[in-house]
Motif scaffolding. Structure first.
Motif, short mmCIF file in Angstrom:
data_model
loop_
_atom_site.label_atom_id
_atom_site.label_comp_id
_atom_site.label_asym_id
_atom_site.label_seq_id
_atom_site.Cartn_x
_atom_site.Cartn_y
_atom_site.Cartn_z
N TYR A 67 13.05 11.91 0.41
CA TYR A 67 12.23 11.18 1.38
C TYR A 67 12.76 11.37 2.81
O TYR A 67 13.11 10.42 3.47
CB TYR A 67 12.19 9.69 1.02
CG TYR A 67 11.62 9.44 -0.35
CD1 TYR A 67 10.24 9.46 -0.57
CD2 TYR A 67 12.46 9.19 -1.44
CE1 TYR A 67 9.72 9.24 -1.83
CE2 TYR A 67 11.93 8.98 -2.71
CZ TYR A 67 10.58 9.01 -2.89
OH TYR A 67 10.06 8.80 -4.14
N GLN A 98 0.79 -1.22 0.00
CA GLN A 98 0.00 0.00 0.00
C GLN A 98 0.82 1.28 0.00
O GLN A 98 0.80 2.03 -0.95
CB GLN A 98 -0.95 0.01 1.19
CG GLN A 98 -2.23 -0.69 0.90
CD GLN A 98 -3.21 -0.47 2.00
OE1 GLN A 98 -2.91 -0.72 3.16
NE2 GLN A 98 -4.38 0.02 1.65
N ASN A 99 1.52 1.55 1.06
CA ASN A 99 2.27 2.80 1.16
C ASN A 99 3.74 2.58 1.43
O ASN A 99 4.40 3.45 2.01
CB ASN A 99 1.68 3.68 2.27
CG ASN A 99 0.30 4.17 1.92
OD1 ASN A 99 0.00 4.45 0.76
ND2 ASN A 99 -0.57 4.26 2.90
N SER A 100 4.27 1.44 1.01
CA SER A 100 5.69 1.20 1.26
C SER A 100 6.32 0.45 0.10
O SER A 100 5.66 -0.28 -0.62
CB SER A 100 5.90 0.43 2.56
OG SER A 100 5.41 -0.89 2.42
N GLN A 115 8.79 4.79 2.71
CA GLN A 115 7.37 5.01 2.96
C GLN A 115 6.84 5.90 1.84
O GLN A 115 7.33 7.01 1.65
CB GLN A 115 7.15 5.69 4.32
CG GLN A 115 7.47 4.80 5.49
CD GLN A 115 6.60 3.55 5.50
OE1 GLN A 115 5.40 3.60 5.29
NE2 GLN A 115 7.24 2.42 5.74
N LEU A 116 5.88 5.40 1.11
CA LEU A 116 5.33 6.14 -0.02
C LEU A 116 4.08 6.90 0.41
O LEU A 116 3.31 6.43 1.24
CB LEU A 116 4.97 5.18 -1.16
CG LEU A 116 6.12 4.32 -1.68
CD1 LEU A 116 5.59 3.31 -2.69
CD2 LEU A 116 7.20 5.18 -2.30
N THR A 117 3.90 8.07 -0.17
CA THR A 117 2.69 8.85 0.05
C THR A 117 2.11 9.18 -1.31
O THR A 117 2.79 9.07 -2.34
CB THR A 117 3.00 10.15 0.81
OG1 THR A 117 3.92 10.92 0.03
CG2 THR A 117 3.59 9.88 2.18
N HIS A 118 0.88 9.59 -1.33
CA HIS A 118 0.27 9.94 -2.60
C HIS A 118 0.75 11.29 -3.11
O HIS A 118 0.67 11.58 -4.29
CB HIS A 118 -1.25 9.94 -2.47
CG HIS A 118 -1.79 8.58 -2.17
ND1 HIS A 118 -1.73 7.55 -3.07
CD2 HIS A 118 -2.35 8.07 -1.05
CE1 HIS A 118 -2.27 6.47 -2.53
NE2 HIS A 118 -2.64 6.76 -1.30
N ALA A 119 1.26 12.11 -2.22
CA ALA A 119 1.77 13.41 -2.62
C ALA A 119 3.24 13.29 -3.01
O ALA A 119 3.94 12.39 -2.57
CB ALA A 119 1.63 14.40 -1.47
N GLN A 173 11.52 9.24 5.81
CA GLN A 173 10.59 8.29 5.22
C GLN A 173 11.33 7.12 4.56
O GLN A 173 10.75 6.41 3.75
CB GLN A 173 9.71 8.97 4.16
CG GLN A 173 8.80 10.03 4.72
CD GLN A 173 8.06 10.75 3.60
OE1 GLN A 173 8.59 10.97 2.53
NE2 GLN A 173 6.82 11.07 3.87
#
Length: 115
Positions: free
Chosen positions: A70, A35-37, A92-96, A73
């Protein structure tokens, strides 16, 4: 994910993992995105002379780029054994977009798509 961020890790693995003097050179790449990683693991063979050298050779600019893109992150682990080099990158990924990419996008390249 920032463009071409993983390429230096792959290049480094093939440079160090394809020693002409080694009996059996090898490289293993593993990429997992949830999901976010993102987790990117690179393991490669290395000769004893390379293991004596600093495994961080050439990684300082990548570390700086990760810190810029990052901040707080990411985590980069480097483990050097006598015949193996292991690199594990967690992001750690974000949508922004990261702040550095957001500023670059505003000043140099107008954004035409939504991420």
């Amino acid at each position: 994910m920032a463009p071409l961020l993983l390429l230096p890790f792959v290049e480094n693995a093939f440079r160090r993992g394809s020693d002409a003097h080694a009996e059996c050179s090898w490289v293993s790449l593993d990429l997992v995105v949830k999901q976010n990683s993102l987790t990117f693991k690179v393991i490669n063979s290395q000769s004893n002379t390379e293991s004596d050298a600093s495994p961080d050779l050439g990684l300082s600019s990548i570390r700086q780029r990760l810190q810029l893109l990052y901040p707080h992150q990411h985590e980069l682990k480097v483990v050097s054994e006598p015949d193996t080099l292991l690199l594990v990158l967690h992001v750690q990924l974000t949508h922004a977009l990261p702040p550095a990419l957001t500023e670059l996008a505003r000043t140099s390249y107008p954004l035409t798509t939504t991420l």
